[in-house]
Design a protein around this motif. Structure first.
Motif, PDB file in Angstrom:
ATOM      1  N   PRO A 116      47.494  17.681  20.338  1.00 10.72           N
ATOM      2  CA  PRO A 116      47.881  18.516  21.483  1.00 10.72           C
ATOM      3  C   PRO A 116      48.804  19.641  21.024  1.00 10.72           C
ATOM      4  O   PRO A 116      49.616  19.471  20.133  1.00 10.72           O
ATOM      5  CB  PRO A 116      48.616  17.539  22.407  1.00 10.72           C
ATOM      6  N   GLY A 117      48.630  20.788  21.629  1.00  8.31           N
ATOM      7  CA  GLY A 117      49.461  21.934  21.292  1.00  8.31           C
ATOM      8  C   GLY A 117      49.002  22.690  20.065  1.00  8.31           C
ATOM      9  O   GLY A 117      49.585  23.701  19.709  1.00  8.31           O
ATOM     10  N   ALA A 118      47.950  22.219  19.408  1.00 12.52           N
ATOM     11  CA  ALA A 118      47.433  22.914  18.224  1.00 12.52           C
ATOM     12  C   ALA A 118      46.620  24.122  18.664  1.00 12.52           C
ATOM     13  O   ALA A 118      45.903  24.082  19.658  1.00 12.52           O
ATOM     14  CB  ALA A 118      46.568  21.975  17.395  1.00 12.52           C
ATOM     15  N   GLU A 119      46.734  25.206  17.901  1.00 11.92           N
ATOM     16  CA  GLU A 119      46.017  26.447  18.212  1.00 11.92           C
ATOM     17  C   GLU A 119      44.684  26.476  17.472  1.00 11.92           C
ATOM     18  O   GLU A 119      44.642  26.411  16.248  1.00 11.92           O
ATOM     19  CB  GLU A 119      46.873  27.642  17.783  1.00 11.92           C
ATOM     20  N   TYR A 120      43.593  26.567  18.223  1.00  7.42           N
ATOM     21  CA  TYR A 120      42.245  26.596  17.648  1.00  7.42           C
ATOM     22  C   TYR A 120      42.035  27.881  16.852  1.00  7.42           C
ATOM     23  O   TYR A 120      42.351  28.966  17.312  1.00  7.42           O
ATOM     24  CB  TYR A 120      41.208  26.496  18.772  1.00  7.42           C
ATOM     25  N   LYS A 121      41.477  27.734  15.623  1.00  7.28           N
ATOM     26  CA  LYS A 121      41.265  28.891  14.751  1.00  7.28           C
ATOM     27  C   LYS A 121      39.813  29.093  14.339  1.00  7.28           C
ATOM     28  O   LYS A 121      39.500  30.012  13.607  1.00  7.28           O
ATOM     29  CB  LYS A 121      42.114  28.763  13.480  1.00  7.28           C
ATOM     30  N   GLU A 140      37.862  21.956  -1.427  1.00  7.09           N
ATOM     31  CA  GLU A 140      38.540  23.199  -1.808  1.00  7.09           C
ATOM     32  C   GLU A 140      38.068  24.374  -0.965  1.00  7.09           C
ATOM     33  O   GLU A 140      38.863  25.225  -0.566  1.00  7.09           O
ATOM     34  CB  GLU A 140      38.353  23.481  -3.301  1.00  7.09           C
ATOM     35  N   THR A 141      36.778  24.445  -0.684  1.00  5.85           N
ATOM     36  CA  THR A 141      36.242  25.507   0.164  1.00  5.85           C
ATOM     37  C   THR A 141      36.826  25.414   1.570  1.00  5.85           C
ATOM     38  O   THR A 141      37.227  26.424   2.157  1.00  5.85           O
ATOM     39  CB  THR A 141      34.704  25.442   0.233  1.00  5.85           C
ATOM     40  N   LEU A 142      36.904  24.202   2.118  1.00 12.50           N
ATOM     41  CA  LEU A 142      37.465  24.015   3.454  1.00 12.50           C
ATOM     42  C   LEU A 142      38.926  24.458   3.505  1.00 12.50           C
ATOM     43  O   LEU A 142      39.342  25.148   4.438  1.00 12.50           O
ATOM     44  CB  LEU A 142      37.335  22.558   3.898  1.00 12.50           C
ATOM     45  N   LYS A 143      39.700  24.070   2.498  1.00 18.11           N
ATOM     46  CA  LYS A 143      41.119  24.464   2.471  1.00 18.11           C
ATOM     47  C   LYS A 143      41.262  25.983   2.373  1.00 18.11           C
ATOM     48  O   LYS A 143      42.069  26.589   3.081  1.00 18.11           O
ATOM     49  CB  LYS A 143      41.827  23.800   1.290  1.00 18.11           C
ATOM     50  N   GLU A 144      40.481  26.583   1.498  1.00 11.57           N
ATOM     51  CA  GLU A 144      40.537  28.042   1.314  1.00 11.57           C
ATOM     52  C   GLU A 144      40.185  28.769   2.605  1.00 11.57           C
ATOM     53  O   GLU A 144      40.860  29.719   3.015  1.00 11.57           O
ATOM     54  CB  GLU A 144      39.587  28.450   0.190  1.00 11.57           C
ATOM     55  N   LYS A 145      39.115  28.339   3.264  1.00  9.57           N
ATOM     56  CA  LYS A 145      38.686  28.992   4.501  1.00  9.57           C
ATOM     57  C   LYS A 145      39.681  28.735   5.632  1.00  9.57           C
ATOM     58  O   LYS A 145      39.919  29.619   6.458  1.00  9.57           O
ATOM     59  CB  LYS A 145      37.286  28.526   4.917  1.00  9.57           C
ATOM     60  N   ALA A 146      40.271  27.554   5.684  1.00  8.94           N
ATOM     61  CA  ALA A 146      41.281  27.259   6.704  1.00  8.94           C
ATOM     62  C   ALA A 146      42.461  28.208   6.557  1.00  8.94           C
ATOM     63  O   ALA A 146      42.899  28.829   7.534  1.00  8.94           O
ATOM     64  CB  ALA A 146      41.744  25.815   6.594  1.00  8.94           C
ATOM     65  N   ARG A 147      42.963  28.348   5.340  1.00  2.00           N
ATOM     66  CA  ARG A 147      44.094  29.256   5.113  1.00  2.00           C
ATOM     67  C   ARG A 147      43.717  30.699   5.454  1.00  2.00           C
ATOM     68  O   ARG A 147      44.539  31.448   5.959  1.00  2.00           O
ATOM     69  CB  ARG A 147      44.553  29.161   3.664  1.00  2.00           C
ATOM     70  N   SER A 148      42.475  31.079   5.167  1.00  3.83           N
ATOM     71  CA  SER A 148      42.063  32.469   5.405  1.00  3.83           C
ATOM     72  C   SER A 148      42.035  32.822   6.890  1.00  3.83           C
ATOM     73  O   SER A 148      42.165  33.984   7.240  1.00  3.83           O
ATOM     74  CB  SER A 148      40.697  32.744   4.767  1.00  3.83           C
ATOM     75  N   VAL A 149      41.873  31.822   7.773  1.00  4.63           N
ATOM     76  CA  VAL A 149      41.883  32.087   9.218  1.00  4.63           C
ATOM     77  C   VAL A 149      43.204  31.675   9.860  1.00  4.63           C
ATOM     78  O   VAL A 149      43.331  31.678  11.076  1.00  4.63           O
ATOM     79  CB  VAL A 149      40.687  31.415   9.943  1.00  4.63           C
ATOM     80  N   GLY A 150      44.191  31.287   9.039  1.00  3.00           N
ATOM     81  CA  GLY A 150      45.511  30.939   9.558  1.00  3.00           C
ATOM     82  C   GLY A 150      45.637  29.512  10.043  1.00  3.00           C
ATOM     83  O   GLY A 150      46.479  29.216  10.893  1.00  3.00           O
ATOM     84  N   ALA A 151      44.840  28.602   9.504  1.00  8.82           N
ATOM     85  CA  ALA A 151      44.873  27.203   9.938  1.00  8.82           C
ATOM     86  C   ALA A 151      45.540  26.326   8.884  1.00  8.82           C
ATOM     87  O   ALA A 151      45.380  26.555   7.689  1.00  8.82           O
ATOM     88  CB  ALA A 151      43.456  26.703  10.196  1.00  8.82           C
ATOM     89  N   ASN A 152      46.265  25.323   9.342  1.00  7.46           N
ATOM     90  CA  ASN A 152      46.877  24.366   8.429  1.00  7.46           C
ATOM     91  C   ASN A 152      46.415  22.939   8.695  1.00  7.46           C
ATOM     92  O   ASN A 152      46.925  21.994   8.124  1.00  7.46           O
ATOM     93  CB  ASN A 152      48.411  24.454   8.477  1.00  7.46           C
ATOM     94  N   LEU A 153      45.429  22.800   9.574  1.00  8.23           N
ATOM     95  CA  LEU A 153      44.880  21.487   9.897  1.00  8.23           C
ATOM     96  C   LEU A 153      43.367  21.599  10.025  1.00  8.23           C
ATOM     97  O   LEU A 153      42.861  22.497  10.707  1.00  8.23           O
ATOM     98  CB  LEU A 153      45.477  20.977  11.210  1.00  8.23           C
ATOM     99  N   ILE A 154      42.661  20.719   9.343  1.00 10.78           N
ATOM    100  CA  ILE A 154      41.200  20.674   9.421  1.00 10.78           C
ATOM    101  C   ILE A 154      40.824  19.389  10.143  1.00 10.78           C
ATOM    102  O   ILE A 154      41.113  18.293   9.662  1.00 10.78           O
ATOM    103  CB  ILE A 154      40.560  20.721   8.017  1.00 10.78           C
ATOM    104  N   TYR A 155      40.224  19.536  11.301  1.00 17.94           N
ATOM    105  CA  TYR A 155      39.819  18.401  12.129  1.00 17.94           C
ATOM    106  C   TYR A 155      38.337  18.141  11.871  1.00 17.94           C
ATOM    107  O   TYR A 155      37.461  18.839  12.385  1.00 17.94           O
ATOM    108  CB  TYR A 155      40.080  18.705  13.603  1.00 17.94           C
ATOM    109  N   VAL A 156      38.050  17.152  11.034  1.00 20.48           N
ATOM    110  CA  VAL A 156      36.686  16.867  10.579  1.00 20.48           C
ATOM    111  C   VAL A 156      35.964  16.040  11.635  1.00 20.48           C
ATOM    112  O   VAL A 156      36.351  14.914  11.932  1.00 20.48           O
ATOM    113  CB  VAL A 156      36.701  16.133   9.222  1.00 20.48           C
ATOM    114  N   LYS A 157      34.897  16.629  12.192  1.00 16.45           N
ATOM    115  CA  LYS A 157      34.135  15.957  13.239  1.00 16.45           C
ATOM    116  C   LYS A 157      32.935  15.193  12.700  1.00 16.45           C
ATOM    117  O   LYS A 157      32.538  14.180  13.272  1.00 16.45           O
ATOM    118  CB  LYS A 157      33.668  16.985  14.277  1.00 16.45           C
ATOM    119  N   LYS A 158      32.369  15.677  11.598  1.00 11.58           N
ATOM    120  CA  LYS A 158      31.161  15.032  11.066  1.00 11.58           C
ATOM    121  C   LYS A 158      31.088  15.249   9.562  1.00 11.58           C
ATOM    122  O   LYS A 158      31.345  16.352   9.078  1.00 11.58           O
ATOM    123  CB  LYS A 158      29.921  15.629  11.736  1.00 11.58           C
ATOM    124  N   VAL A 159      30.753  14.188   8.820  1.00 15.08           N
ATOM    125  CA  VAL A 159      30.575  14.264   7.373  1.00 15.08           C
ATOM    126  C   VAL A 159      29.238  13.619   7.045  1.00 15.08           C
ATOM    127  O   VAL A 159      28.905  12.553   7.560  1.00 15.08           O
ATOM    128  CB  VAL A 159      31.700  13.521   6.613  1.00 15.08           C
TER     129      VAL A 159
END
Length: 145
Positions: A54-59, A77-96
């Motif tokens: 709750p309170g997290a900003e969707y990016k 590594e790709t997920l972390k790089e892309k998250a940082r590039s859009v200003g995100a510090n949390l990756i909420y994985v819905k499906k693997v």
């Protein structure tokens, strides 16, 4: 000789196309401010936490796709790089999902396992986020030793 050079260039082009970044980003807000490359990024799995913090900003949302390099480490590594590039510090994985692929060329063949991920990016400033990031950093430091 020219024919051999043309074949070589075609093979190099084929390999480089196979190494392109296979992902698609959706619903990324305009004018996002990227985070510093050293900013920790935490992973939260939907099967552990069924709702986004709750309170997290969707990016944005990312969907990785199959390619010859998409190992677990490469995908993370790709997920972390892309998250940082859009200003995100949390990756909420819905499906693997994991798939095995085969790459055949006239010069070599390769079998690879590819990790496919569907995830949302969030920016969260909370005690929960701090705890998740600290736990992730502790785990990474233990694995590095």
């Amino acid at each position: 000789m020219k024919k051999m050079i043309a074949i070589f260039l075609a093979a190099v082009a084929f390999v480089l196309v196979g190494c392109s970044t296979p992902y698609s980003l959706a619903r990324v807000p305009k004018n996002t401010t990227p985070l510093d490359p050293s900013t920790p990024v935490a992973f939260v799995f939907a099967y552990d936490v069924p709702v986004a913090p709750p309170g997290a900003e969707y990016k944005g949302t990312i969907q990785t796709e199959e390619a010859s390099w998409c190992s677990e480490k490469g995908t993370v590594e790709t997920l972390k790089e892309k998250a940082r590039s859009v200003g995100a510090n949390l990756i909420y994985v819905k499906k693997v999902n994991s798939v095995t692929g085969f790459l055949y060329t006239q010069f070599y063949s390769q079998v690879y396992t590819c990790v496919l991920v569907l995830a949302d990016f969030f920016y969260a400033e909370s005690e929960l986020q701090t705890a998740i990031i600290n736990h992730a950093n502790d785990k990474q430091n233990q694995e590095a030793k």
